[in-house]
Design an enzyme around this catalytic site. Structure first.
Site, PDB file in Angstrom:
ATOM      1  N   ASP A 137      18.195  27.777 -14.958  1.00  0.00           N
ATOM      2  CA  ASP A 137      19.332  27.004 -14.394  1.00  0.00           C
ATOM      3  C   ASP A 137      18.836  26.363 -13.146  1.00  0.00           C
ATOM      4  O   ASP A 137      18.792  27.234 -11.998  1.00  0.00           O
ATOM      5  CB  ASP A 137      20.408  27.951 -14.283  1.00  0.00           C
ATOM      6  CG  ASP A 137      21.442  27.231 -13.463  1.00  0.00           C
ATOM      7  OD1 ASP A 137      22.542  27.682 -13.246  1.00  0.00           O
ATOM      8  OD2 ASP A 137      21.422  25.815 -13.468  1.00  0.00           O
ATOM      9  N   SER A 160      19.990   8.701  -6.697  1.00  0.00           N
ATOM     10  CA  SER A 160      19.478   7.745  -7.629  1.00  0.00           C
ATOM     11  C   SER A 160      19.852   6.246  -7.046  1.00  0.00           C
ATOM     12  O   SER A 160      20.909   6.154  -6.383  1.00  0.00           O
ATOM     13  CB  SER A 160      20.277   7.809  -9.108  1.00  0.00           C
ATOM     14  OG  SER A 160      20.200   6.753  -9.755  1.00  0.00           O
TER      15      SER A 160
HETATM   16  N1  5HQ Z   1      25.488  25.922 -14.694  1.00  0.00           N
HETATM   17  C1  5HQ Z   1      25.241  27.404 -14.644  1.00  0.00           C
HETATM   18  C2  5HQ Z   1      25.711  28.113 -16.087  1.00  0.00           C
HETATM   19  C3  5HQ Z   1      25.018  28.281 -17.027  1.00  0.00           C
HETATM   20  C4  5HQ Z   1      25.393  28.781 -18.155  1.00  0.00           C
HETATM   21  C5  5HQ Z   1      26.775  29.047 -18.532  1.00  0.00           C
HETATM   22  C6  5HQ Z   1      27.321  29.449 -19.467  1.00  0.00           C
HETATM   23  C7  5HQ Z   1      28.659  30.094 -19.544  1.00  0.00           C
HETATM   24  C8  5HQ Z   1      28.655  30.451 -20.805  1.00  0.00           C
HETATM   25  C9  5HQ Z   1      27.421  30.496 -21.384  1.00  0.00           C
HETATM   26  O1  5HQ Z   1      26.547  30.068 -20.361  1.00  0.00           O
HETATM   27  N2  5HQ Z   1      27.646  28.728 -17.249  1.00  0.00           N
HETATM   28  C10 5HQ Z   1      27.072  28.546 -15.993  1.00  0.00           C
END
Ligand code: 5HQ
Length: 333
Positions: A35, A199
């Site tokens: 992420d 952008s």
């Molecule tokens: N933008 C960060 C992030 C990444 C994954 C998730 C997520 C929620 C349920 C499973 O995964 N939530 C937030």
């Protein structure tokens, strides 16, 4: 040193992308969501209550001979999608794509929110934004990238996400065979801890390019492309029977409609990244025979988010810059 790891969509909507990560001695295996929109490396763990788990791999520090608890340290994070998690902190050996980070902060979850519990494919996250927004307190920790950076041949990592196919995260090098044409670089504003950039504008299908500064972040951990209302309205006004359906949570399109491409400008040389119309449809919206659009309004978030829908169309270089000025490199593929 160089590392390379395959990343795979977790479902048929390319909702998120996981990659294999090993933690501890002997290695404990995990599938983690890389992420670039956050900076904590956290995993489900033996501290996570069983009623908050749903088949995820769990990190058990007591079974790792190289694990050391960071006494008095804890973490707590909440994400833009409303999900959250928190827990305690260990240092341990983390290996990704052949790259080993010894003494990496591993954040063990003692609680996770419902949406993490439900997502059985994801065992946690690898934060790849800037360490300035890592949530460990009282002593902030470094991201995996920052931990291994001194050992990297070049202080960069790249993201090559694909639609319904395995893609790649590389660390320390740029794979020239992974993109077409040249890479266009643009400066990064990391003052908020993100890979922020501006952008130069957008283009719907083959219409005229609309010059408009659109400031946002490159975020592999967000599914959608979230842009200002004027851009979103310009796109969907060109789609017959598109509608802003609050019950679906945003713009939907008829599932059998071919959609226009969407392009966004990068750098100061007129370069554009073009998302094919086919990638602008994220599949059934859950109401009627409509499909959910990949482009949605950034509304009241306060920033625009170039998530997976946009990144999937590009080869992206996250360059922390040897002279301190971080930059993003964009290439078509
Ligand atoms: N933008 C960060 C992030 C990444 C994954 C998730 C997520 C929620 C349920 C499973 O995964 N939530 C937030």
């Amino acid at each position: 040193a160089k590392g390379s790891v395959v990343t795979t969509p977790i479902n048929s909507e390319d909702e998120a992308y996981d990659a294999p990560v090993s933690i501890g001695t002997p290695a404990q295996p995990f599938n983690l969501d890389f992420d670039t929109g956050s900076s904590d490396l956290w995993v489900f763990s033996s501290l996570t209550p069983s009623n908050e788990r749903n088949g995820q791999n769990i990190y058990t520090a007591s079974r790792s001979s190289t694990a050391k608890q960071l006494s008095g340290e804890s973490w707590k994070i909440s994400y833009g999608d409303g999900s959250s998690s928190s827990g305690l902190v260990y240092s341990d050996v983390v290996t990704i794509g052949g790259l080993t980070a010894a003494g990496q902060a591993v954040e063990a979850a003692s609680r996770v929110s419902q949406s993490f519990t439900s997502e059985s494919a994801t065992d946690g996250l690898v934060g790849l934004a800037f360490s300035s927004i890592n949530t460990v307190s009282p002593d902030q920790q470094t991201t995996f990238f920052d931990t291994v950076k001194p050992s990297l041949a070049s202080p960069v990592f790249t993201a090559d996400l694909k639609h319904q196919a395995p893609g790649t995260y590389n660390f320390g090098f740029i794979d020239k065979s992974a993109f077409t044409g040249s890479i266009t670089y643009t400066p990064v504003d990391n003052s908020q801890g993100f890979w922020g950039f501006t952008s130069t504008g957008f283009q719907v299908g083959n219409n005229d390019f609309q010059q408009e500064s659109i400031t946002g972040i490159a975020d592999t951990g967000t599914t959608l492309l979230l842009l200002p209302d004027d851009v979103v309205n310009a796109y969907y006004s060109s789609v017959n029977n598109a509608q802003n359906d609050q019950s679906a949570g945003g713009f939907t399109v008829p599932c059998d409609t071919s959609l226009p491409d969407f392009s966004f400008g990068v750098g100061n040389n007129g370069a554009m990244i073009t998302i094919p119309g086919s990638l602008m449809n994220l599949g059934p919206s859950g109401s009627g025979n409509s499909c959910f659009g990949g482009l949605q309004s950034s509304g009241t978030i306060g920033t625009n988010i170039f998530g997976d829908v946009a990144l999937k169309a590009a080869f992206v270089v996250f360059d922390s810059g040897s002279q301190g000025q971080p930059q993003l490199g964009w290439a078509s593929k």
